[in-house]
Design an enzyme around this catalytic site. Structure first.
Site, PDB file in Angstrom:
ATOM      1  N   HIS A  81       2.459  -6.787   8.924  1.00  0.00           N
ATOM      2  CA  HIS A  81       2.660  -5.626   8.053  1.00  0.00           C
ATOM      3  C   HIS A  81       3.651  -5.928   6.929  1.00  0.00           C
ATOM      4  O   HIS A  81       3.745  -5.162   5.979  1.00  0.00           O
ATOM      5  CB  HIS A  81       3.172  -4.452   8.908  1.00  0.00           C
ATOM      6  CG  HIS A  81       2.554  -3.128   8.576  1.00  0.00           C
ATOM      7  ND1 HIS A  81       1.459  -2.952   7.760  1.00  0.00           N
ATOM      8  CD2 HIS A  81       2.891  -1.871   8.980  1.00  0.00           C
ATOM      9  CE1 HIS A  81       1.157  -1.670   7.672  1.00  0.00           C
ATOM     10  NE2 HIS A  81       2.009  -0.991   8.410  1.00  0.00           N
ATOM     11  N   ASN A 109       5.987   4.078   6.249  1.00  0.00           N
ATOM     12  CA  ASN A 109       5.408   5.382   5.901  1.00  0.00           C
ATOM     13  C   ASN A 109       6.292   6.213   4.974  1.00  0.00           C
ATOM     14  O   ASN A 109       5.927   7.329   4.616  1.00  0.00           O
ATOM     15  CB  ASN A 109       5.045   6.177   7.170  1.00  0.00           C
ATOM     16  CG  ASN A 109       6.255   6.501   8.021  1.00  0.00           C
ATOM     17  OD1 ASN A 109       7.364   6.045   7.751  1.00  0.00           O
ATOM     18  ND2 ASN A 109       6.038   7.280   9.062  1.00  0.00           N
ATOM     19  N   ASP A 143      -0.077  -5.640   2.830  1.00  0.00           N
ATOM     20  CA  ASP A 143      -1.031  -6.259   3.752  1.00  0.00           C
ATOM     21  C   ASP A 143      -2.361  -5.519   3.675  1.00  0.00           C
ATOM     22  O   ASP A 143      -2.393  -4.321   3.419  1.00  0.00           O
ATOM     23  CB  ASP A 143      -0.476  -6.223   5.184  1.00  0.00           C
ATOM     24  CG  ASP A 143      -0.177  -4.805   5.655  1.00  0.00           C
ATOM     25  OD1 ASP A 143       0.618  -4.114   4.983  1.00  0.00           O
ATOM     26  OD2 ASP A 143      -0.735  -4.380   6.675  1.00  0.00           O
ATOM     27  N   ASN A 151      -0.434   3.431   5.414  1.00  0.00           N
ATOM     28  CA  ASN A 151       0.587   4.482   5.316  1.00  0.00           C
ATOM     29  C   ASN A 151       1.578   4.268   4.187  1.00  0.00           C
ATOM     30  O   ASN A 151       2.092   5.232   3.613  1.00  0.00           O
ATOM     31  CB  ASN A 151       1.319   4.632   6.649  1.00  0.00           C
ATOM     32  CG  ASN A 151       0.442   5.277   7.707  1.00  0.00           C
ATOM     33  OD1 ASN A 151      -0.442   6.061   7.395  1.00  0.00           O
ATOM     34  ND2 ASN A 151       0.673   4.928   8.957  1.00  0.00           N
TER      35      ASN A 151
END
Length: 194
Positions: A22, A70, A95, A116
């Site tokens: 991520h 997020n 990513d 997100n």
């Protein structure tokens, strides 16, 4: 074509997330800082780590949000509003599950695709979300129920090597992006596969 004034690399903060899939966007911005001799430093007003670099005669801000993924929009909105940088002058590196490791793609605008970080940035910047994206392939686990665990795990060495190669290729093409030569940068990047 729009020149770049702000490059943001998405990831999650803290050492436990540093090498996870991520954080591929963060790796790109860290690579830029290394290449151009800049140090990313904590900037509370920007909710992240920031640096300024000069690339091909253009001053560019670098940002790695230190909010969780997020809440990435909080950092991007703060720095873009402070420096009055319009969305079309922003590149967000992140990513991308839809591409295998070793691939990276450039794109202007679009939806969040379930990411997100992108979702929060689009929300924070408002309807005019026409920012550029550098989509760094990390592959897909094959089952949508496994995505959350997959992106928060460290990839095997072979995958990491391919991801780093794609990031290096994007780094080589950065002067083209900085100068707004997006089509040329896209053609060269999209032809690359590690």
């Amino acid at each position: 074509m729009s020149k770049l004034l702000l490059i943001t690399g998405l990831g999650n903060p803290g050492p436990s997330y540093l090498d996870t899939r991520h954080n591929a966007g963060q790796w790109f911005v860290e690579a830029i800082a290394r290449q151009y001799g800049a140090t990313l430093a904590s900037d509370k007003k920007a909710f992240g780590l920031t640096a300024s670099v000069r690339i091909d005669g253009q001053d560019v801000k670098l940002l790695v949000p230190t909010t969780f993924m997020n809440r990435s929009g909080q950092a991007v909105a703060a720095i873009s509003h402070f420096y009055k940088i319009a969305p079309q002058h922003i590149l967000v590196a992140h990513d991308e599950l839809d591409f295998e490791p070793g691939l990276a793609r450039l794109k202007l605008g679009g939806g969040h695709g379930g990411h997100n970080g992108l979702r929060d940035i689009i929300s924070a910047l408002g309807n005019n979300n026409g920012f550029y994206r550098l989509r760094i392939g990390i592959g897909h686990p094959g089952d949508s129920r496994q995505v959350a665990d997959y992106v928060l795990k460290k990839a095997p060495a072979g995958e990491q090597e391919k991801t780093r190669a794609a990031i290096d290729q994007a780094l080589q093409l950065l002067p083209l992006m900085i100068n707004g030569e997006w089509q040329t940068a896209m053609n060269q990047l999209h032809a690359f596969k590690a």
